[in-house]
Write a protein that holds these residues in place. Structure first.
Motif, PDB file in Angstrom:
ATOM      1  N   ASP A   1     -17.419  13.472  17.926  1.00 20.03           N
ATOM      2  CA  ASP A   1     -16.439  13.400  16.821  1.00 20.03           C
ATOM      3  C   ASP A   1     -14.995  13.514  17.309  1.00 20.03           C
ATOM      4  O   ASP A   1     -14.069  13.140  16.592  1.00 20.03           O
ATOM      5  N   TYR A   2     -14.804  14.054  18.502  1.00 18.52           N
ATOM      6  CA  TYR A   2     -13.460  14.354  18.996  1.00 18.52           C
ATOM      7  C   TYR A   2     -12.631  13.126  19.384  1.00 18.52           C
ATOM      8  O   TYR A   2     -11.435  13.230  19.605  1.00 18.52           O
ATOM      9  N   VAL A   3     -13.280  11.971  19.536  1.00 16.83           N
ATOM     10  CA  VAL A   3     -12.595  10.837  20.165  1.00 16.83           C
ATOM     11  C   VAL A   3     -12.331   9.668  19.209  1.00 16.83           C
ATOM     12  O   VAL A   3     -11.580   8.757  19.524  1.00 16.83           O
ATOM     13  N   VAL A   4     -12.934   9.705  18.019  1.00 19.03           N
ATOM     14  CA  VAL A   4     -12.900   8.543  17.125  1.00 19.03           C
ATOM     15  C   VAL A   4     -11.530   8.374  16.456  1.00 19.03           C
ATOM     16  O   VAL A   4     -10.919   9.349  16.030  1.00 19.03           O
TER      17      VAL A   4
ATOM     18  N   SER B   1      -5.577  10.352  13.879  1.00 19.07           N
ATOM     19  CA  SER B   1      -5.673  10.581  15.322  1.00 19.07           C
ATOM     20  C   SER B   1      -6.966  11.329  15.645  1.00 19.07           C
ATOM     21  O   SER B   1      -7.424  12.150  14.849  1.00 19.07           O
ATOM     22  N   PRO B   2      -7.534  11.067  16.825  1.00 17.86           N
ATOM     23  CA  PRO B   2      -8.748  11.786  17.210  1.00 17.86           C
ATOM     24  C   PRO B   2      -8.466  13.282  17.331  1.00 17.86           C
ATOM     25  O   PRO B   2      -7.398  13.667  17.814  1.00 17.86           O
TER      26      PRO B   2
ATOM     27  N   ASP C   1      -7.859  14.346   9.098  1.00 19.15           N
ATOM     28  CA  ASP C   1      -8.349  13.307  10.012  1.00 19.15           C
ATOM     29  C   ASP C   1      -9.854  13.455  10.247  1.00 19.15           C
ATOM     30  O   ASP C   1     -10.595  12.469  10.288  1.00 19.15           O
ATOM     31  N   ILE C   2     -10.315  14.698  10.361  1.00 13.33           N
ATOM     32  CA  ILE C   2     -11.762  14.929  10.514  1.00 13.33           C
ATOM     33  C   ILE C   2     -12.491  14.419   9.264  1.00 13.33           C
ATOM     34  O   ILE C   2     -13.528  13.772   9.354  1.00 13.33           O
ATOM     35  N   LYS C   3     -11.912  14.683   8.099  1.00 20.86           N
ATOM     36  CA  LYS C   3     -12.551  14.200   6.867  1.00 20.86           C
ATOM     37  C   LYS C   3     -12.654  12.673   6.878  1.00 20.86           C
ATOM     38  O   LYS C   3     -13.669  12.100   6.499  1.00 20.86           O
TER      39      LYS C   3
ATOM     40  N   ASN D   1     -18.030   7.615   8.586  1.00 22.57           N
ATOM     41  CA  ASN D   1     -19.289   7.488   9.317  1.00 22.57           C
ATOM     42  C   ASN D   1     -20.339   7.115   8.259  1.00 22.57           C
ATOM     43  O   ASN D   1     -20.445   7.795   7.235  1.00 22.57           O
ATOM     44  N   PRO D   2     -21.107   6.032   8.475  1.00 27.59           N
ATOM     45  CA  PRO D   2     -22.062   5.605   7.433  1.00 27.59           C
ATOM     46  C   PRO D   2     -23.050   6.693   7.021  1.00 27.59           C
ATOM     47  O   PRO D   2     -23.609   6.634   5.934  1.00 27.59           O
ATOM     48  N   LEU D   3     -23.242   7.699   7.858  1.00 30.18           N
ATOM     49  CA  LEU D   3     -24.192   8.771   7.510  1.00 30.18           C
ATOM     50  C   LEU D   3     -23.552   9.872   6.666  1.00 30.18           C
ATOM     51  O   LEU D   3     -24.232  10.793   6.221  1.00 30.18           O
ATOM     52  N   LEU D   4     -22.236   9.793   6.453  1.00 26.86           N
ATOM     53  CA  LEU D   4     -21.486  10.777   5.650  1.00 26.86           C
ATOM     54  C   LEU D   4     -21.877  12.230   5.980  1.00 26.86           C
ATOM     55  O   LEU D   4     -22.308  12.990   5.099  1.00 26.86           O
ATOM     56  N   PRO D   5     -21.730  12.629   7.248  1.00 26.52           N
ATOM     57  CA  PRO D   5     -22.166  13.981   7.628  1.00 26.52           C
ATOM     58  C   PRO D   5     -21.329  15.099   6.993  1.00 26.52           C
ATOM     59  O   PRO D   5     -20.175  14.901   6.622  1.00 26.52           O
TER      60      PRO D   5
END
Ligand SMILES: [Fe+2]
Length: 386
Positions: free
Chosen positions: A29-32, A39-40, A146-148, A154-158
């Motif tokens: 998750d840190y790089v996307v 920003s990642p 940004d994390i949200k 993400n298609p899995l909506l974690p």
């Protein structure tokens, strides 16, 4: 000005809090970087650290050795004075430095700041440290939003966190607060920290107005959707109408209609939209169109500042009708830090208040946030005026 010891505690607590925001993340998750505005997380961790290294350690700690000579290129955001940097849209290409290296960088810089303040204490250094702390707090808010965006796309909506409450309740009844016509003082007026864009306290004349003591709710906004608000050009600015059509906008960000029911992505994953809670993730264009449809308007930033003592705020950044402009006596700082706010005073709208993502001790009633009118990944909302 806070005394050095408590300022150092404030610094350490801020550094720790940033890392606690990233605790629920998996390494991937840190790089996307799904869009340029986001920003990642790894970049935020490095950039906030670079700020202390560049503006405090390099000029003020004798014999300081940079953690890595490439990091200024990687983690400088927009400071032309400092030199070349990775362009914003390429931040997601930074699979290196690794997350572990960035955490080691954080530790190194934090320890060196402590070392510097053990040797030297003066008001210039305290001011720099204070701005560095508040800068990191701004990024804590960006980290959460940004994390949200990263997880919400993400298609899995974690799930991010079941503790973080991004849809708080406002349980009081809606009423209109009346403010009389008059001349009012606007801008920061105390010894406490503020950004340069809040300075230049000045007088403004306001006609009498009314402002709602409550934010617009999801349920109220749904009435606008159901009434065809997104299909009626007459409610929108020309730029807003183009934005709606070019991007096929038909609901706030993160809303998904599933089998006729409205759901939205939250920090707890996909949930049914609670119609009683404050609306969020709307652009200025949507806020304006809603107010038009309702027959009201958005408050100006001055109206908001004068009335804010009469309603609770801090759950949503509130779009105002004001363009982001310098106050009459605005003076930007010398050197690189003069690039902090002043150069963004064009084509943006002011937001007032604060949001569920705003860290403690960060916002205040004179705080001026600003974004481009189409952006909605922050926890934006709206309050009506008339
Ligand atoms: Fe920054």
């Amino acid at each position: 000005m806070i005394l050095t010891d408590s300022l150092l505690d404030f610094f350490l607590e801020t550094r720790k809090h940033t890392e606690s925001i990233c605790e629920p993340l998996e390494i991937e998750d840190y790089v996307v970087q799904p869009v340029v505005d986001v920003s990642p997380p790894k970049w935020h961790l490095g950039h906030t650290t670079w700020f202390f290294e560049e503006f405090i350690l390099k000029p003020h700690l004798q014999g300081y050795t940079q953690f890595d000579d490439d990091f200024s290129f990687v983690f400088n955001s927009y400071y032309e004075t400092v030199g070349k940097r990775v362009v914003r849209s390429d931040r997601g290409n930074l699979s290196r430095p690794s997350v572990n290296q960035v955490y080691a960088y954080r530790k190194y810089v934090t320890e060196n700041i402590q070392k510097l303040f053990e040797i030297t204490q003066n008001s210039e250094l305290n001011s720099l440290l204070e701005i560095g702390i508040h800068h990191e707090k701004q990024h804590q808010e960006l980290l959460l939003t940004d994390i949200k965006y990263i997880l919400g796309n993400n298609p899995l909506l974690p799930v991010y966190s079941v503790q973080f409450q991004d849809h708080p309740v406002e349980s009081h009844n809606q009423e209109w607060v009346t403010v009389e016509e008059g001349i009012y003082n606007i801008g920061h007026d105390s010894e406490d920290f503020c950004y340069d864009n809040e300075l230049g306290r000045h007088k403004v004349f306001l006609h009498s107005y009314e402002i709602s003591n409550k934010l617009v709710t999801n349920g109220e906004f749904l009435e606008f959707i159901d009434d065809g608000g997104y299909q009626r050009f007459d409610l929108w600015h020309a730029e807003g109408w183009d934005w709606v059509n070019q991007n096929n906008i038909s609901a706030p960000l993160y809303w998904h209609q599933i089998e006729g029911e409205w759901n939205h992505y939250t920090s707890k994953g996909l949930q049914k939209v609670d119609m009683a809670t404050p609306l969020t993730h709307i652009s200025y264009f949507e806020a304006f169109a809603y107010a038009q449809w309702k027959g009201h308007r958005l408050p100006t930033e001055f109206e908001w500042e004068v009335a804010q003592a009469y309603f609770p705020w801090g759950k949503r950044w509130e779009w105002t009708e004001s363009a982001y402009l310098p106050y009459p006596k605005y003076k930007k700082a010398d050197g690189a830090l003069g690039e902090y706010n002043g150069k963004f005073m064009v084509n943006q709208k002011v937001l007032r208040g604060g949001s569920v993502a705003t860290p403690e001790k960060h916002t205040r009633h004179t705080y001026r946030n600003f974004f481009h009118p189409q952006l909605r990944w922050q926890f934006t909302g709206l309050r009506l005026a008339k």
